[in-house]
Write a protein that holds these residues in place. Structure first.
Motif, PDB file in Angstrom:
ATOM      1  N   ALA A 117      40.912  59.348  34.339  1.00 19.01           N
ATOM      2  CA  ALA A 117      41.494  58.039  34.694  1.00 19.01           C
ATOM      3  C   ALA A 117      43.011  58.070  34.527  1.00 19.01           C
ATOM      4  O   ALA A 117      43.575  59.008  33.943  1.00 19.01           O
ATOM      5  N   TYR A 118      43.652  57.030  35.061  1.00 20.17           N
ATOM      6  CA  TYR A 118      45.123  56.989  35.096  1.00 20.17           C
ATOM      7  C   TYR A 118      45.583  55.657  34.522  1.00 20.17           C
ATOM      8  O   TYR A 118      44.992  54.611  34.796  1.00 20.17           O
ATOM      9  N   LEU A 119      46.654  55.692  33.724  1.00 18.23           N
ATOM     10  CA  LEU A 119      47.162  54.477  33.075  1.00 18.23           C
ATOM     11  C   LEU A 119      48.530  54.099  33.658  1.00 18.23           C
ATOM     12  O   LEU A 119      49.382  54.973  33.849  1.00 18.23           O
ATOM     13  N   ILE A 120      48.709  52.813  33.921  1.00 19.10           N
ATOM     14  CA  ILE A 120      50.033  52.315  34.341  1.00 19.10           C
ATOM     15  C   ILE A 120      50.430  51.221  33.347  1.00 19.10           C
ATOM     16  O   ILE A 120      49.700  50.235  33.186  1.00 19.10           O
ATOM     17  N   ASN A 121      51.564  51.390  32.693  1.00 18.92           N
ATOM     18  CA  ASN A 121      52.002  50.376  31.725  1.00 18.92           C
ATOM     19  C   ASN A 121      53.303  49.737  32.173  1.00 18.92           C
ATOM     20  O   ASN A 121      54.341  50.385  32.255  1.00 18.92           O
ATOM     21  N   ILE A 122      53.223  48.427  32.468  1.00 12.69           N
ATOM     22  CA  ILE A 122      54.442  47.676  32.838  1.00 12.69           C
ATOM     23  C   ILE A 122      54.657  46.537  31.843  1.00 12.69           C
ATOM     24  O   ILE A 122      55.420  45.609  32.115  1.00 12.69           O
ATOM     25  N   ALA A 123      53.991  46.631  30.676  1.00 13.36           N
ATOM     26  CA  ALA A 123      54.073  45.523  29.710  1.00 13.36           C
ATOM     27  C   ALA A 123      55.070  45.864  28.605  1.00 13.36           C
ATOM     28  O   ALA A 123      56.269  45.610  28.746  1.00 13.36           O
ATOM     29  N   ARG A 124      54.590  46.468  27.536  1.00 13.25           N
ATOM     30  CA  ARG A 124      55.473  46.883  26.447  1.00 13.25           C
ATOM     31  C   ARG A 124      55.022  48.254  25.947  1.00 13.25           C
ATOM     32  O   ARG A 124      53.809  48.522  25.851  1.00 13.25           O
ATOM     33  N   GLY A 125      56.005  49.071  25.560  1.00 13.46           N
ATOM     34  CA  GLY A 125      55.674  50.399  25.052  1.00 13.46           C
ATOM     35  C   GLY A 125      54.771  50.341  23.839  1.00 13.46           C
ATOM     36  O   GLY A 125      53.916  51.216  23.642  1.00 13.46           O
ATOM     37  N   ALA A 126      54.937  49.295  23.022  1.00 13.46           N
ATOM     38  CA  ALA A 126      54.176  49.219  21.774  1.00 13.46           C
ATOM     39  C   ALA A 126      52.678  48.977  21.995  1.00 13.46           C
ATOM     40  O   ALA A 126      51.889  49.081  21.055  1.00 13.46           O
ATOM     41  N   HIS A 127      52.264  48.682  23.221  1.00 16.85           N
ATOM     42  CA  HIS A 127      50.816  48.584  23.485  1.00 16.85           C
ATOM     43  C   HIS A 127      50.140  49.946  23.356  1.00 16.85           C
ATOM     44  O   HIS A 127      48.942  50.037  23.146  1.00 16.85           O
ATOM     45  N   VAL A 128      50.934  50.997  23.555  1.00 16.73           N
ATOM     46  CA  VAL A 128      50.359  52.347  23.647  1.00 16.73           C
ATOM     47  C   VAL A 128      50.698  53.149  22.392  1.00 16.73           C
ATOM     48  O   VAL A 128      51.849  53.152  21.950  1.00 16.73           O
ATOM     49  N   VAL A 129      49.703  53.826  21.844  1.00 18.80           N
ATOM     50  CA  VAL A 129      49.975  54.787  20.772  1.00 18.80           C
ATOM     51  C   VAL A 129      50.346  56.089  21.487  1.00 18.80           C
ATOM     52  O   VAL A 129      49.475  56.807  22.004  1.00 18.80           O
ATOM     53  N   GLU A 130      51.642  56.345  21.548  1.00 17.52           N
ATOM     54  CA  GLU A 130      52.110  57.412  22.439  1.00 17.52           C
ATOM     55  C   GLU A 130      51.567  58.808  22.079  1.00 17.52           C
ATOM     56  O   GLU A 130      51.163  59.548  22.980  1.00 17.52           O
TER      57      GLU A 130
END
Ligand code: OXD
Length: 299
Positions: A207-220
Motif C-alpha cells: 500500500a501507499y501513504l500520502i500525508n498532507i496533514a502534519r508530520g507528527a501523525h507519522v512515526v517516521e
C-alpha cells in the motif's frame, strides 16, 4: 487595541501589506524578540503560524488568536488562558489545491510514473502492463480538507472510503481495505503518532501513504522500516515531523518516499487578510470571530 503579527518564517510585511490594503487603519505590530511589555500591553489579537515559548503570558489583553493556516496545532499551547478564542483559516481554494496535490501523487503512484522516469534515465523504451486506475483509497479525516480530497479522488476514478475517528470503524479495518491511504486528519493528542508500526502492519502489503496533514501523525522511523521491508510500496510526504527537514534526515534517502516541503497548497495573504479582518471586526463588536475551533477537541 492592536494585533500582533507572529508570522515567521514569512518575511516581515507579507501579511501587514495585505491587511493594510484592505484596511489602512488596522493597528498592527510585527513581532520580534525585543518587544517590551509596554508595546505588548494593548494587544487584543494575534495573527500567527506558531507561538514563541512564553509569548502568550506576556499578553494580558489577549482575546483572540487567528491562525494563518488551516491547522491550529501549533497555537494550542498549554499556557493559553481558557477564555482566549483560536480560529483557523477555512479556504476553499486551499482545500482544492490540496486535493489536486493528493490526486497528483495518487495518480503518479498508481500510473507508475517513477518507473518510467527511471526508464528514461536509462534511455529504455519499454511498455509495462497498463490498466485504468480504480484503486481503493482510504481518506483519514473527512473535515474541510478531507472531504474535498475524497471528492476529487472519486472524480478521477478512485474508489474512495472516508474514515474519521467518530465513524466508529476501527482504524485498522479502514487501513486494511485500501491500496492507498491519505492522511487529512487534524493533529490532536489523539491523532499524534497515529500512523505507527501497528498501523503500517494493518495496511495491505504494497500500500501507499500520502500525508498532507502534519508530520507528527507519522512515526517516521516506523514508516521507513515499513517501506524498506516492502510492507508499504512508499509514501508521499508533504509534511514532516521536523520542518524544515535537516539535510541528513533519514527520510531523504528512502527509495519510494517522495518529499515535498509543505507546498500542497497555501492560502493567499489576501484570503488570510480578508478572513482576519472579518474576525477582528466581530471581535471588536463583542462577537465571536468565524471558524473558532473547539480547543478541547483541537480543531
Ligand atoms: C496548514 C496550512 O495548516 O498550510 O498546513 O494552512
Amino acid at each position: 487595541m492592536k494585533t500582533l503579527l507572529v508570522t515567521a518564517p514569512m518575511p516581515e510585511g507579507y501579511f501587514s501589506r495585505a491587511i493594510h490594503a484592505l484596511d489602512a487603519d488596522a493597528e498592527l505590530l510585527e513581532y520580534h524578540g525585543e518587544l517590551g511589555e509596554t508595546a505588548l500591553a494593548d494587544v487584543d489579537s494575534v495573527l500567527a503560524w506558531q507561538l514563541p515559548a512564553g509569548l502568550v503570558r506576556r499578553l494580558p489583553g489577549l482575546r483572540w488568536i487567528c491562525a494563518v493556516s488551516a491547522g491550529v496545532d501549533k497555537l494550542l499551547v498549554p499556557e493559553l488562558a481558557p477564555q482566549v478564542m483560536v480560529s483557523r483559516i477555512v479556504d476553499a481554494e486551499q482545500a482544492h489545491g490540496i486535493a489536486q496535490f493528493v490526486v497528483l501523487m495518487a495518480l503518479r503512484h498508481a500510473r507508475q510514473l517513477p518507473v518510467y522516469e527511471a526508464q528514461q534515465q536509462r534511455h529504455e523504451w519499454k511498455r509495462q502492463p497498463v490498466a485504468a486506475v480504480r484503486s481503493r483509497v482510504a481518506v483519514l479525516g473527512m473535515g474541510a480538507m478531507g472531504s474535498v480530497v475524497a471528492q476529487l479522488l472519486a472524480q478521477v476514478g478512485f474508489e474512495v472510503h472516508g474514515w474519521s475517528r467518530r465513524s466508529g470503524q476501527p482504524l485498522s479495518e479502514a487501513l486494511g481495505e485500501a491500496e492507498m491511504v491519505v492522511c487529512a486528519l487534524p493533529l490532536t493528542p489523539e491523532t499524534d503518532r497515529l500512523l505507527d508500526a501497528r498501523a503500517f502492519a494493518a495496511m495491505r502489503r504494497g500500500a501507499y501513504l500520502i500525508n498532507i496533514a502534519r508530520g507528527a501523525h507519522v512515526v517516521e522511523p516506523d514508516l521507513i522500516a515499513a517501506v524498506r521491508s516492502g510492507q508499504l510500496a512508499g509514501a508521499a510526504l508533504d509534511v514532516q515531523r521536523n520542518e524544515p527537514m535537516a539535510a541528513d534526515d533519514a527520510l531523504w534517502e528512502v527509495p519510494g518516499i517522495t518529499i515535498t516541503p509543505h507546498i500542497a497548497a497555501q492560502s493567499s495573504p489576501q484570503t488570510i487578510a480578508t478572513q482576519f479582518l472579518a474576525g477582528l471586526r466581530r471581535l471588536r463588536r463583542g462577537e465571536t470571530p468565524p471558524n473558532v475551533v473547539d480547543r478541547q477537541r483541537g480543531y
